[in-house]
Enzyme design. Structure first.
Site, PDB file in Angstrom:
ATOM      1  N   ASN A   8       1.024  -1.082   0.132  1.00  0.00           N
ATOM      2  CA  ASN A   8      -0.171  -0.173   0.027  1.00  0.00           C
ATOM      3  C   ASN A   8       0.977   1.285   0.400  1.00  0.00           C
ATOM      4  O   ASN A   8       2.022   1.306   0.944  1.00  0.00           O
ATOM      5  CB  ASN A   8      -0.846  -0.047   1.179  1.00  0.00           C
ATOM      6  CG  ASN A   8      -1.487   1.057   1.386  1.00  0.00           C
ATOM      7  OD1 ASN A   8      -2.141   2.265   0.447  1.00  0.00           O
ATOM      8  ND2 ASN A   8      -2.621   1.496   2.776  1.00  0.00           N
ATOM      9  N   TRP A   9       1.145   2.008  -1.182  1.00  0.00           N
ATOM     10  CA  TRP A   9       1.637   2.627  -1.565  1.00  0.00           C
ATOM     11  C   TRP A   9       1.317   4.049  -0.523  1.00  0.00           C
ATOM     12  O   TRP A   9       1.954   5.185  -0.774  1.00  0.00           O
ATOM     13  CB  TRP A   9       2.653   2.935  -2.825  1.00  0.00           C
ATOM     14  CG  TRP A   9       3.730   1.929  -3.186  1.00  0.00           C
ATOM     15  CD1 TRP A   9       4.552   0.919  -2.960  1.00  0.00           C
ATOM     16  CD2 TRP A   9       3.827   1.665  -4.594  1.00  0.00           C
ATOM     17  NE1 TRP A   9       4.568   0.757  -3.386  1.00  0.00           N
ATOM     18  CE2 TRP A   9       4.276   0.353  -4.522  1.00  0.00           C
ATOM     19  CE3 TRP A   9       3.560   2.767  -5.626  1.00  0.00           C
ATOM     20  CZ2 TRP A   9       5.999   0.771  -5.490  1.00  0.00           C
ATOM     21  CZ3 TRP A   9       4.397   2.025  -7.085  1.00  0.00           C
ATOM     22  CH2 TRP A   9       5.199   1.048  -6.892  1.00  0.00           C
ATOM     23  N   LYS A  10      -0.038   3.910  -0.591  1.00  0.00           N
ATOM     24  CA  LYS A  10      -0.701   5.943  -0.134  1.00  0.00           C
ATOM     25  C   LYS A  10      -0.370   5.978  -1.304  1.00  0.00           C
ATOM     26  O   LYS A  10      -0.616   6.168  -1.944  1.00  0.00           O
ATOM     27  CB  LYS A  10      -0.180   5.677   1.015  1.00  0.00           C
ATOM     28  CG  LYS A  10      -0.003   4.501   1.966  1.00  0.00           C
ATOM     29  CD  LYS A  10      -0.221   4.551   3.803  1.00  0.00           C
ATOM     30  CE  LYS A  10      -0.381   3.229   4.459  1.00  0.00           C
ATOM     31  NZ  LYS A  10      -0.226   3.659   6.201  1.00  0.00           N
ATOM     32  N   HIS A  96     -10.110   1.584   4.232  1.00  0.00           N
ATOM     33  CA  HIS A  96      -9.014   2.116   5.277  1.00  0.00           C
ATOM     34  C   HIS A  96      -8.558   2.646   6.146  1.00  0.00           C
ATOM     35  O   HIS A  96      -9.935   3.676   6.601  1.00  0.00           O
ATOM     36  CB  HIS A  96      -7.748   2.647   4.421  1.00  0.00           C
ATOM     37  CG  HIS A  96      -6.280   2.405   4.390  1.00  0.00           C
ATOM     38  ND1 HIS A  96      -5.982   3.358   5.879  1.00  0.00           N
ATOM     39  CD2 HIS A  96      -5.066   1.204   4.480  1.00  0.00           C
ATOM     40  CE1 HIS A  96      -4.542   3.197   6.293  1.00  0.00           C
ATOM     41  NE2 HIS A  96      -4.741   2.105   5.163  1.00  0.00           N
ATOM     42  N   GLU A 150      -6.398  -4.631  10.263  1.00  0.00           N
ATOM     43  CA  GLU A 150      -5.423  -3.916  10.343  1.00  0.00           C
ATOM     44  C   GLU A 150      -5.969  -2.572  11.557  1.00  0.00           C
ATOM     45  O   GLU A 150      -7.197  -2.063  11.155  1.00  0.00           O
ATOM     46  CB  GLU A 150      -5.430  -3.332   9.614  1.00  0.00           C
ATOM     47  CG  GLU A 150      -4.680  -2.143   9.383  1.00  0.00           C
ATOM     48  CD  GLU A 150      -3.544  -2.071   7.823  1.00  0.00           C
ATOM     49  OE1 GLU A 150      -2.823  -1.675   6.981  1.00  0.00           O
ATOM     50  OE2 GLU A 150      -4.644  -0.757   7.372  1.00  0.00           O
ATOM     51  N   SER A 191       2.833  -2.080  10.492  1.00  0.00           N
ATOM     52  CA  SER A 191       3.945  -1.657  10.834  1.00  0.00           C
ATOM     53  C   SER A 191       4.730  -3.517  10.612  1.00  0.00           C
ATOM     54  O   SER A 191       5.472  -3.778  11.328  1.00  0.00           O
ATOM     55  CB  SER A 191       3.910  -2.051  12.338  1.00  0.00           C
ATOM     56  OG  SER A 191       3.649  -0.703  12.495  1.00  0.00           O
ATOM     57  N   GLY A 212       2.451  -0.841   4.641  1.00  0.00           N
ATOM     58  CA  GLY A 212       2.329   0.336   3.802  1.00  0.00           C
ATOM     59  C   GLY A 212       3.941   1.223   3.409  1.00  0.00           C
ATOM     60  O   GLY A 212       4.343   0.600   2.425  1.00  0.00           O
TER      61      GLY A 212
HETATM   62  P1  PGA Z   1       2.272   0.818   8.100  1.00  0.00           P
HETATM   63  O1  PGA Z   1       0.624   0.725   7.218  1.00  0.00           O
HETATM   64  O2  PGA Z   1       2.890  -1.157   7.206  1.00  0.00           O
HETATM   65  O3  PGA Z   1       2.727   1.396   6.414  1.00  0.00           O
HETATM   66  O4  PGA Z   1       1.930   0.640   8.873  1.00  0.00           O
HETATM   67  C1  PGA Z   1      -0.277  -0.074   6.846  1.00  0.00           C
HETATM   68  C2  PGA Z   1      -1.027  -0.001   5.929  1.00  0.00           C
HETATM   69  O5  PGA Z   1      -1.684   1.601   6.221  1.00  0.00           O
HETATM   70  O6  PGA Z   1      -1.755   0.000   4.773  1.00  0.00           O
END
Ligand code: PGA
Length: 230
Positions: A8-10, A96, A150, A191, A212
Site C-alpha cells: 500500500n504505497w498510499k 482503510h 488492520e 507495521s 505500508g
Molecule cells: P504500515 O501501513 O505498514 O506503514 O503500518 C499499513 C497500512 O496502513 O496499510
C-alpha cells in the site's frame, strides 16, 4: 492458498519513481512469482503506466487501486469509477482507517464501494480494524472479498514501526475467520516490515500481509516476500 503480499504505497511516488521501483523489483527477482501473490496498490495516475510496464517486464505482479467512487458513473466531479479501474487493476483497497479518518467514510460507503467493485469484476481488499467492526459487517460480505485485519493503532507513523503482538493478532484473525465465509482470505496489516514478516507469515491462519511504509523501498518489500517463501 498462495499468501498475498500487498503493498500500500498510499500518497507516495511519482510515475518515474513507481516505474523505477518495478524495474528494481524485476532486477532483484526472476519475474517468477508463482508461490505468492504480490500486489501493488498505487495512486490513480500510476496505475496505467505501471500496468504497461508490468506487461513489458513480463512481471507477475498485480495492481490495486486505493479507492474508487461509490457511484457507478456520471456527474461526480473528481471521482474515479470502478469501470475505469478494471482495465488497469484487479484489486481495490477499501475501508482503510485513513479514509475513515480523513474522508469520514462510513460502513455504508464501504458496502456501496464493495458492490461497485464486484459489479465490475474487481476484488475488494477490505480493511477492518476490530472484531466488533467485522461483526457489524460480516453478514453483508459475499466471500469474494479479501479481508485485512488492520488495527489503526498498529499502523506505522512516518515509517516508525510499532511492536506487534502476535498472540493477539492470531486470536483476532481466528475470530475473523469464524465470522467469514470459509473461502475468504484473511490478512494482517500494521507495521509489517522485514523483521516481523516471517513470524506473521508463518501463522497458518494468516493468508498474507498488507504492507505500508516498508513497501515503499523495493529491497524491504522483496525481503518480506522472501520471508513468505520460506
Ligand atoms: P504500515 O501501513 O505498514 O506503514 O503500518 C499499513 C497500512 O496502513 O496499510
Amino acid at each position: 492458498m498462495k499468501k498475498y503480499i500487498i503493498a500500500n504505497w498510499k500518497e507516495n511516488k511519482t510515475v518515474e519513481e513507481a516505474l523505477n521501483w518495478l524495474i528494481d523489483f524485476k532486477t532483484a527477482r526472476s519475474g517468477n512469482e508463482e508461490s505468492l501473490n504480490p500486489i501493488v496498490c498505487a495512486s490513480f495516475p500510476l496505475l496505467y503506466p505501471l500496468s504497461e510496464k508490468l506487461k513489458q517486464l513480463n512481471l507477475n505482479v498485480d495492481l490495486g487501486a486505493q479507492n474508487i467512487s461509490r457511484f457507478e458513473k456520471g456527474a461526480h466531479t473528481g471521482e474515479v469509477g470502478a469501470f475505469q479501474i478494471r482495465s488497469v487493476a484487479k484489486y481495490v483497497l477499501l475501508g482503510h482507517s485513513e479514509r475513515r479518518r480523513d474522508f469520514n467514510e462510513t460502513a455504508e460507503t464501504l458496502l456501496t464501494k464493495i458492490d461497485q467493485c464486484l459489479a465490475n469484476g474487481l476484488c475488494p481488499v477490505v480493511c477492518i480494524g476490530s472484531g466488533s467492526e467485522l461483526q457489524e459487517l460480516s453478514e453483508r460480505f459475499t466471500g469474494k472479498e479479501i479481508i485485512v485485519y488492520e488495527p489503526p493503532e498498529a499502523i506505522s507513523t512516518d515509517g516508525l514501526f510499532h511492536p506487534i503482538d502476535l498472540n493477539s493478532i492470531r486470536k483476532i484473525t481466528a475470530g475473523f475467520r469464524a465470522l467469514l465465509k470459509a473461502e475468504t482470505p484473511v490478512l494482517y496489516g500494521g507495521s509489517v516490515n522485514p523483521d516481523n514478516a516471517l513470524k506473521i507469515l508463518s501463522c497458518p491462519e494468516i493468508d498474507g500481509v498488507l504492507v505500508g511504509a516498508a513497501s515503499l523501498n523495493v529491497k524491504d518489500f522483496i525481503l518480506i516476500i522472501e520471508e513468505g517463501e520460506r
